[in-house]
Enzyme design. Structure first.
Site, short mmCIF file in Angstrom:
data_model
loop_
_atom_site.label_atom_id
_atom_site.label_comp_id
_atom_site.label_asym_id
_atom_site.label_seq_id
_atom_site.Cartn_x
_atom_site.Cartn_y
_atom_site.Cartn_z
N ARG A 80 0.85 -1.19 0.00
CA ARG A 80 0.00 0.00 0.00
C ARG A 80 0.89 1.24 0.00
O ARG A 80 2.09 1.18 0.24
CB ARG A 80 -0.90 0.02 1.25
CG ARG A 80 -0.12 0.06 2.53
CD ARG A 80 -0.94 0.44 3.75
NE ARG A 80 -0.16 0.32 4.97
CZ ARG A 80 0.75 1.17 5.39
NH1 ARG A 80 1.03 2.24 4.66
NH2 ARG A 80 1.41 0.98 6.51
N GLY A 81 0.27 2.39 -0.22
CA GLY A 81 1.00 3.64 -0.12
C GLY A 81 1.22 4.03 1.33
O GLY A 81 0.63 3.45 2.25
N GLY A 82 2.09 5.00 1.54
CA GLY A 82 2.29 5.56 2.88
C GLY A 82 3.41 4.91 3.67
O GLY A 82 4.16 4.07 3.17
N GLN A 83 3.48 5.32 4.93
CA GLN A 83 4.54 4.90 5.84
C GLN A 83 4.02 3.81 6.78
O GLN A 83 3.09 3.07 6.45
CB GLN A 83 5.05 6.12 6.60
CG GLN A 83 5.65 7.21 5.73
CD GLN A 83 7.08 6.92 5.32
OE1 GLN A 83 7.77 6.12 5.94
NE2 GLN A 83 7.53 7.58 4.26
N HIS A 87 -1.94 -2.03 13.24
CA HIS A 87 -3.26 -2.64 13.27
C HIS A 87 -3.33 -3.58 14.47
O HIS A 87 -2.34 -4.25 14.80
CB HIS A 87 -3.52 -3.47 11.99
CG HIS A 87 -3.50 -2.67 10.74
ND1 HIS A 87 -4.30 -1.56 10.54
CD2 HIS A 87 -2.77 -2.81 9.59
CE1 HIS A 87 -4.07 -1.08 9.33
NE2 HIS A 87 -3.15 -1.82 8.74
N LEU A 148 -5.45 5.99 6.13
CA LEU A 148 -5.75 5.49 4.79
C LEU A 148 -4.49 5.00 4.11
O LEU A 148 -3.41 5.56 4.30
CB LEU A 148 -6.36 6.60 3.93
CG LEU A 148 -7.87 6.85 4.01
CD1 LEU A 148 -8.26 7.37 5.38
CD2 LEU A 148 -8.30 7.83 2.93
N GLY A 149 -4.64 3.96 3.32
CA GLY A 149 -3.55 3.46 2.49
C GLY A 149 -4.12 2.62 1.38
O GLY A 149 -4.90 1.70 1.64
N LEU A 161 -8.89 1.57 4.65
CA LEU A 161 -8.76 2.44 5.80
C LEU A 161 -8.86 1.64 7.09
O LEU A 161 -9.40 0.54 7.13
CB LEU A 161 -9.82 3.55 5.78
CG LEU A 161 -11.29 3.18 5.98
CD1 LEU A 161 -11.67 3.16 7.46
CD2 LEU A 161 -12.19 4.16 5.25
N CYS A 178 2.31 6.90 10.51
CA CYS A 178 2.21 7.41 9.13
C CYS A 178 3.39 8.31 8.78
O CYS A 178 3.30 9.15 7.87
CB CYS A 178 0.89 8.15 8.94
SG CYS A 178 -0.56 7.13 9.32
#
Length: 216
Positions: A80-83, A87, A148-149, A161, A178
């Site tokens: 996924r995108g992001g840093q 979870h 979000l990712g 999300l 993030c």
């Protein structure tokens, strides 16, 4: 796992998969990848609702310095995108497996839709969720409550999300959430003056918001 009822428009139906118990991130991740790789042009779009076992996930742009002290919690690479994010139990995860080309939906529009669904959900509970420029997600009083990712492959989206409902927030202190140093994180249980709804209740309301927005 409960049967997936059909919802949404007749032209573009959605199926909702509700996973029981805590799910292994790697297993679900591989299942999403397989779903996208094998889906056909007429495959129905799906929304997956679930909770994960405790895990830190690194996005494709994830930088190791944002992992401060993961300790005994596994760190898993994601596409996924992001840093980095966390979870765990008590957090609602909503994955959207959509054919964006068929829905004539751009990535920016999808991100906006996800954020708006959370804002609408929070508003139902008397909470004022806010966007933050350059930092996808939803915030309450400068603390992040939803992350979000996304990933798009073959014109189809997966990932989605996560919304903090009633969980142990301590693991967020082991990372720069993030990629933001000292970013405050919150959850519904700490913001509501009324009893905290269950994960299942929050999931149903989120699905209502998402399907309403996606049907427009």
């Amino acid at each position: 796992m409960a049967p997936p009822p059909e919802i949404g428009t007749e032209r573009q139906p959605l199926q909702v998969q509700r996973f029981d118990g805590l799910q292994d991130y790697t297993t679900i991740h591989q299942r999403m990848q397989q779903f996208v790789a094998q889906r056909t042009a007429d495959a129905r779009d799906e929304i997956w609702l679930l909770q994960h076992h405790p895990v830190f996930t690194q996005g494709i742009n994830g930088q190791p310095q944002h992992l401060l002290n993961p300790g005994d919690i596994a760190v898993v690479q994601s596409d996924r995108g992001g840093q980095v994010t966390y979870h765990g139990p008590g957090q609602l995860v909503c994955y959207l497996l959509l054919d964006l080309r068929r829905r004539q939906l751009g990535v920016k529009h999808l991100v906006h839709t996800l954020e708006q669904a959370v804002i609408n959900l929070l508003l139902e509970m008397g909470l004022d969720g806010q966007r933050r420029a350059g930092a996808p997600g939803i915030y309450l009083h400068h603390a992040k409550i939803a992350a979000l990712g996304l990933r798009v492959r073959r014109g189809c989206s997966y990932h989605g999300l996560s919304l903090n409902v009633n969980m142990d927030l301590e693991p967020f202190g082991r990372i720069n959430p993030c990629g933001y140093e000292s970013l405050a994180v919150t959850q519904l249980a700490d913001e509501l003056t009324t009893p905290t709804p269950t994960i299942q209740q929050v999931g149903e309301h989120l699905v209502e918001q998402l399907t309403g927005l996606l049907a427009r």
